[in-house]
Design an enzyme around this catalytic site. Structure first.
Site, PDB file in Angstrom:
ATOM      1  N   ARG A 105       0.826  -1.219   0.000  1.00 29.90           N
ATOM      2  CA  ARG A 105       0.000   0.000   0.000  1.00 29.90           C
ATOM      3  C   ARG A 105       0.853   1.259   0.000  1.00 29.90           C
ATOM      4  NH1 ARG A 105      -4.055  -1.823   4.721  1.00 29.90           N
ATOM      5  NH2 ARG A 105      -2.208  -3.024   5.225  1.00 29.90           N
ATOM      6  N   GLN A 106       2.059   1.163   0.570  1.00 32.49           N
ATOM      7  CA  GLN A 106       2.940   2.341   0.571  1.00 32.49           C
ATOM      8  C   GLN A 106       3.785   2.275  -0.700  1.00 32.49           C
ATOM      9  OE1 GLN A 106       2.916   4.665   3.362  1.00 32.49           O
ATOM     10  NE2 GLN A 106       3.967   5.992   1.919  1.00 32.49           N
ATOM     11  N   LYS A 202     -14.047   7.004  -1.131  1.00 29.51           N
ATOM     12  CA  LYS A 202     -13.584   6.922   0.259  1.00 29.51           C
ATOM     13  C   LYS A 202     -12.475   7.936   0.453  1.00 29.51           C
ATOM     14  CE  LYS A 202     -10.489   3.711   1.791  1.00 29.51           C
ATOM     15  NZ  LYS A 202      -9.991   2.354   2.068  1.00 29.51           N
ATOM     16  N   GLY A 235     -10.816  -3.483   9.120  1.00 26.51           N
ATOM     17  CA  GLY A 235     -12.230  -3.574   8.750  1.00 26.51           C
ATOM     18  C   GLY A 235     -12.892  -2.201   8.645  1.00 26.51           C
TER      19      GLY A 235
HETATM   20  C1  R5P Z   1      -6.892   0.544   0.823  1.00 25.75           C
HETATM   21  O1  R5P Z   1      -6.936   1.333  -0.109  1.00 25.75           O
HETATM   22  C2  R5P Z   1      -7.119  -0.922   0.683  1.00 25.75           C
HETATM   23  O2  R5P Z   1      -7.590  -1.249  -0.599  1.00 25.75           O
HETATM   24  C3  R5P Z   1      -8.092  -1.435   1.723  1.00 25.75           C
HETATM   25  O3  R5P Z   1      -9.352  -0.824   1.514  1.00 25.75           O
HETATM   26  C4  R5P Z   1      -7.620  -1.105   3.111  1.00 25.75           C
HETATM   27  O4  R5P Z   1      -6.285  -1.436   3.262  1.00 25.75           O
HETATM   28  C5  R5P Z   1      -8.432  -1.846   4.140  1.00 25.75           C
HETATM   29  O5  R5P Z   1      -7.959  -1.505   5.405  1.00 25.75           O
HETATM   30  P1  R5P Z   1      -8.944  -1.423   6.639  1.00 25.75           P
HETATM   31  O6  R5P Z   1      -9.641  -2.752   6.706  1.00 25.75           O
HETATM   32  O7  R5P Z   1      -8.060  -1.185   7.817  1.00 25.75           O
HETATM   33  O8  R5P Z   1      -9.889  -0.290   6.385  1.00 25.75           O
END
Ligand code: R5P
Length: 304
Positions: A105-106, A202, A235
């Site tokens: 992700r980073q 989001k 989540g």
């Molecule tokens: C972020 O852009 C990823 O696609 C996931 O939505 C994210 O990593 C989910 O993380 P969490 O469950 O902590 O919201």
């Protein structure tokens, strides 16, 4: 420098090296491929260091090293580096199969001064002598550009779709990504199920991590929503999306993902937010790992 460094990965006969984080998946994969496994022993010293021992002669062999990097992330990552390095120095040609690739992700400097962690991981793997990387549903394909050797991300979304088709009534389903970055994932799932799809908008405060989501562009009233994401970690993203969709009249909400990290109270929080079932794969072993990615990995390895 090991003698094998100029050979390429063209032979199709694989030896499977089961990393400590992915033993079950490795056994399943070896079965599908009718491949032999080698003996990889590991132990943790009281101070937290890992020790790994390879019990077979791998000189001249094509070895698929299977090690996912779910939590404890840094331990699993370091074990991957230790094993890959040893295999390479013992004359094997190493393909790293990292079903869940941590730090993906980073993959850019979002805020000034941040380390691009994925670039570091790519360089570390290269330094161990890995010749190829296979992962499953990398957070974003653009992350693959950091690897200076062949790398690919294969998607488990069609396999998740197949699972949903055989375990749920999907006629009234609607595939939704909790963010715009996952739009293609939602589309891929929708195509597997022959249903509609959408992506929410989001936003996450990059300093404190707080999430907010916008409304879908399509009417979800009375629909059975399948929220689909690459990772479910805390989540938080899915909870916010589920609450919003319930507010808008969604009938049932399910959550599907490739990598069910489910840290802390994630599972309980998802239930509280109205998610009736979570469907994940075994890139991360968990109570919701219902989809086996071994056939997918086997298909990819045997086509190399
Ligand atoms: C972020 O852009 C990823 O696609 C996931 O939505 C994210 O990593 C989910 O993380 P969490 O469950 O902590 O919201």
């Amino acid at each position: 420098m090991p003698a094998n460094c100029n050979r390429d990965l063209t032979l199709k006969r694989w030896l499977i090296a089961p990393g400590p984080a992915s033993r079950e998946l490795s056994i399943s994969l070896a079965k599908v491929l009718s491949a032999d496994t080698i003996n990889v022993e590991s132990r943790i010293f009281p101070d937290g260091e890992s020790k790994v021992t390879i019990g077979n002669n791998v000189y001249g062999k094509n070895v698929a090293l299977i090690q996912s990097t779910y939590p404890p992330t840094d331990r699993h990552l370091f074990q991957l580096l230790l094993i890959a390095h040893k295999l390479n120095r013992s004359g094997a040609l190493v393909c790293a199969v990292v079903p869940y690739l941590a730090y993906a992700r980073q993959d850019q400097e979002f805020l000034k001064g941040e380390v691009v962690s994925l670039a570091t991981i790519a360089d570390l793997l290269q330094s161990t002598g890995v010749k190829k990387l296979i992962t499953v549903d990398i957070h974003s394909e653009r992350g693959l550009r950091y690897f200076q050797f062949p790398s690919s991300s294969i998607s488990a979304i069609p396999s998740i779709g197949k699972y949903l088709r055989s375990h749920f009534k999907v006629d009234n389903a609607f595939s939704v990504s909790p963010d715009s970055g996952g739009r293609l994932r939602a589309q891929m799932l929708a195509e597997t199920l022959s249903v509609q799809f959408d992506a929410l908008s989001k936003s996450r405060d990059r300093k404190i991590g707080e999430i907010s989501v916008g409304a879908p562009s399509k009417n979800v009233e009375g629909k059975d929503i399948i929220l689909v994401d690459d990772i479910i970690s805390t989540g938080g993203s899915i909870c916010k999306a589920a609450e919003k969709l319930k507010e808008l009249g969604a009938k049932h909400v399910y959550a599907a993902c490739s990598h069910p990290l489910l840290v802390g109270e994630a599972e309980m929080n998802l239930k509280k937010a109205g998610v009736e079932e979570i469907i994940g794969t075994n890139t991360v072993p968990s109570s919701v790992s219902k989809v086996d990615v071994a056939p997918l990995l086997a298909e990819h390895l045997s086509s190399m």
